[in-house]
Design an enzyme around this catalytic site. Sequence first.
Site, PDB file in Angstrom:
ATOM      1  N   LYS A 115      18.575  -0.166   2.094  1.00  0.00           N
ATOM      2  CA  LYS A 115      18.253   1.181   2.586  1.00  0.00           C
ATOM      3  C   LYS A 115      18.986   2.240   1.773  1.00  0.00           C
ATOM      4  CE  LYS A 115      18.591   4.253   6.591  1.00  0.00           C
ATOM      5  NZ  LYS A 115      18.760   4.371   8.045  1.00  0.00           N
TER       6      LYS A 115
ATOM      7  N   HIS B   1     -19.035 -24.415  -7.697  1.00  0.00           N
ATOM      8  CA  HIS B   1     -19.138 -23.190  -6.901  1.00  0.00           C
ATOM      9  C   HIS B   1     -18.943 -23.466  -5.413  1.00  0.00           C
ATOM     10  CE1 HIS B   1     -20.225 -21.061 -10.479  1.00  0.00           C
ATOM     11  NE2 HIS B   1     -21.284 -21.823 -10.674  1.00  0.00           N
TER      12      HIS B   1
END
Length: 515
Positions: free
Chosen positions: A137, A275
């Site tokens: 922070k 596929h």
Amino acid sequence: MAIRRALISVSDKTGIVEFSRALAGLGVQIISTGGTASLLEKEGVPVVGISEVTGFPEILDGRVKTLHPAVHSGLLAVRDDEEHQKAMTELGLDYIDLVVVNLYPFAATIAKPDVSYEDAIENIDIGGPTMLRSAAKNHAFVTVVVDSADYQTVLDEVKAQGDTTIETRKVLAAKVFRHTGAYDALIGDYLSKLQGNPLPESYTVTYEKVQDLRYGENPHQKAAFYRKPLAAPGNITTAEQLHGKELSYNNINDANAALAIVKEFNEPAVVAVKHMNPCGVGIGKDIHEAYQKAYSADPTSIFGGIVAANRTIGLETAQLLGEIFLEIIIAPDFTPEALDVLTKKKNIRLMKLGELQAAGERKPEWLLTSVDGGMVVQESDVHSLTEDDIQVVTDRKPTAEELKQLLFGWKVVKHVKSNAILLASDNMTVGVGAGQMNRVGAARIAIEQAGEKAVGSVLASDAFFPMGDTLEIAAKAGITAVIQPGGSIKDAESIAVANANNIAMVLTGVRHFKH
């Protein structure tokens, strides 16, 4: 500013002695705790114990040691705020400029097959994430390191200018919040599942990057490959690549689809996928015979496809595989002779899986599918079928051979995109109709692909027949037996068509939609 004081407390001590020694050599005071302090002292690195900073002993078996104002004020104080400066001076507190922390090994702990609940809970880090978050922070002033891969970057900058750059601190701070977020997500997932709540009110998941991909489904799409922190062995995320180019986005999806099918079988099996759909599946007395059947199922579509096997690939099979262009071959292992043959093909990817679980031992996992603005979550489809589960609904029962082929076809059609129709004969697929808008269309495609092989074959349908038309074209093609879920309001119509054409039909009571 300059880095004068560093707080170092790590569970994974890789590289920490060398890093700390280098910092100390640059005049940085090292504050440390517990095992890290002991190691650094043993290695001759000057260390200030955390209790000397807090004026308070480490207590409760080390559960409380860094949770103290002397630590967090040093991390959170805004250095250019006069009130903060005044408070620090009045209270006799000092700043901490660098935090190096990695966390208790929660993931490694719960990965143990015999881990106890108590051991898991004890390996939830509290002080570490708190320090990391405080430092991250306040990254405008504090450097925070959670990954040993960043030690050298920090060291290079401190050597060059006495401090890190704000750009580096921002990068490191972002990594910290990703890390603590992932850590908490893993804990939350573990506890939720123990409570029998796998679908809680908020769904937080975490994955680790395996690699960046060149692109996604198409070249204009960005993509990367991630895996679960506790991914089970025997899947594409844990497979070892032995040879070939990097995997692509489509390679990964196709290989995953192929593996899902081959895991349905305990007997030697080979699956060819194109596929995301199977173009050929075969089982045999050995993997060589299984591959020959998978290839014969559709010699055209297998070209440029993915092949998965559930047994080690040997020389004889490798020689056949080497005759055509394949993107990937994935198997539990390859013999040295097989590797000699296949590695002569520069671009083929060879993936070693390791041991596979028996088909009946697979447990469902939670599958995530993204939609715009959200996602849907469901269990994976690991349902399996036995002879005892089926219901014969026609006048003629299937023969023993027909029943064998029906069960084979049912295992495969489950993995074909809906609407799906699959024809099988002689332990191999002979026709696949995938992804059609209606079931009759899927049947026509499968029958056309099978050609003469449709005669005497069996048909598997992933969902019920809404009317009897699919059975009518199956009868004209010479199909002798059918397996389908049943449950249509017009089941009687399909049964009547089957009886009129001497087709044996069985119902499973379970459908296998796959979109």
